[in-house]
Write an enzyme that holds these catalytic residues in place. Structure first.
Site, mmCIF file in Angstrom:
data_model
loop_
_atom_site.group_PDB
_atom_site.id
_atom_site.type_symbol
_atom_site.label_atom_id
_atom_site.label_comp_id
_atom_site.label_asym_id
_atom_site.label_seq_id
_atom_site.Cartn_x
_atom_site.Cartn_y
_atom_site.Cartn_z
ATOM 1 N N HIS A 1 0.890 -1.391 -0.132
ATOM 2 C CA HIS A 1 -0.018 0.056 0.200
ATOM 3 C C HIS A 1 0.717 1.367 -0.115
ATOM 4 C CE1 HIS A 1 0.963 0.436 4.470
ATOM 5 N NE2 HIS A 1 0.633 -0.652 4.398
ATOM 6 N N ASP A 2 0.232 2.219 -0.817
ATOM 7 C CA ASP A 2 1.032 3.661 -0.983
ATOM 8 C C ASP A 2 2.381 3.511 -1.390
ATOM 9 O OD1 ASP A 2 -1.272 4.964 0.762
ATOM 10 O OD2 ASP A 2 -0.466 3.650 2.424
ATOM 11 N N GLY B 1 4.993 -1.178 2.490
ATOM 12 C CA GLY B 1 4.203 -0.140 2.350
ATOM 13 C C GLY B 1 5.044 1.122 2.171
#
Length: 268
Positions: free
Chosen positions: A121-122, A139
């Site tokens: 994520h991100d 992440g």
């Protein structure tokens, strides 16, 4: 009209370009957008607010746009963007973002994700990056363009990897890697520059000699790292390589920089 196998489950046909191909037993969520020429071969799972760029091909059992593997995620509406002309191979995965990390996971154009690779994520992945089998990003990682991530390498969360780097197979990356760096080892250390990649990108012999000189000054010169960085900063006006390295380091001074295993001056 999009070519959709009758066994596929597509919740929002309006999000599909006219010429996409969706193979058997594929499942698409209601907020998925597929651009022109996208091909989902079979057994592909795409969820979340996910956009797949033009002419990207996704192989069986890839899973994209699912919830981030974060204990802080509570179902917020976040996104995943994958660029054009990408190749996403079997069992590759990529998560949507989190609100704490900006809400977007972004993968550039021309990226190849081989079997079992993962984008957390991100993350932000630049154009033409190659993930070998089982290369994984935690992440909030950023990876510069034309970087190669070797098989079963693992990149720690929040780490930055500059453009045109080489991360060797089975390498663990915990510190930021300067552009053009070549990293090797379980606790990854610099082992020089990605000379092969630099040659492929058109660096001349004189360019390579200049880059090596900057590398030596930064990591094997006299004094503390900060003093050596200032020496390289002075060279940035005449050296594109020095300018790229200095710009990368200055962009985030909070994180440690990956250094060679030998020749590092201990900081006081």
């Amino acid at each position: 009209m999009a070519k959709i196998d009758p066994t596929a489950r597509v919740e929002n046909p309006a999000g599909l370009a006219d010429d996409v191909e969706i193979g058997p037993y594929t499942v698409l969520g209601p907020d998925v957008v597929l651009k022109e020429g996208v091909k989902l071969l079979a057994h592909v799972n795409i969820q979340g607010v996910t956009t797949i760029g033009a002419r990207t091909t996704v192989f069986p059992f890839a899973s994209l746009g699912t919830a981030p593997q974060s204990v802080h995620y509570k179902g917020e509406r976040t996104e995943l963007f994958i660029g054009s002309d990408c190749i996403i191979r079997e069992h590759a995965t990529a998560s949507i973002g989190t609100t704490g990390g900006g809400g977007v996971t972004r993968i550039g154009n021309g990226v190849m994700m081989m079997t079992g690779s993962h984008v957390g994520h991100d993350c932000t992945v630049g154009d033409s990056v190659i993930f070998a089998n089982n290369a994984v990003l935690g992440g909030h990682v950023s990876v510069g363009e034309f970087t190669f991530l070797g098989g079963q390498c693992a990149v720690h969360q929040f780490t930055r990897i500059g453009a045109q780097c080489m991360i060797s197979g089975l390498t663990g990356v915990r510190e930021d890697v300067i552009p053009f760096g070549n990293v090797l080892g379980q606790a990854g250390k610099l082992v020089g520059l990605n000379v092969v990649g630099m040659k492929r990108r058109g660096f001349s012999k004189s360019d390579l000699h200049a880059a090596r000189a900057v590398y030596r000054d930064l990591f094997f010169g006299e004094g503390t790292f900060e003093a050596r960085l200032e020496t390289v900063r002075e060279q940035a006006e005449t050296s594109a390589f020095a300018a790229a390295v200095v710009s990368f380091i200055d962009a985030d001074r909070k994180r440690p920089i990956c250094q060679p295993s030998r020749g590092v001056i201990k900081e006081e």
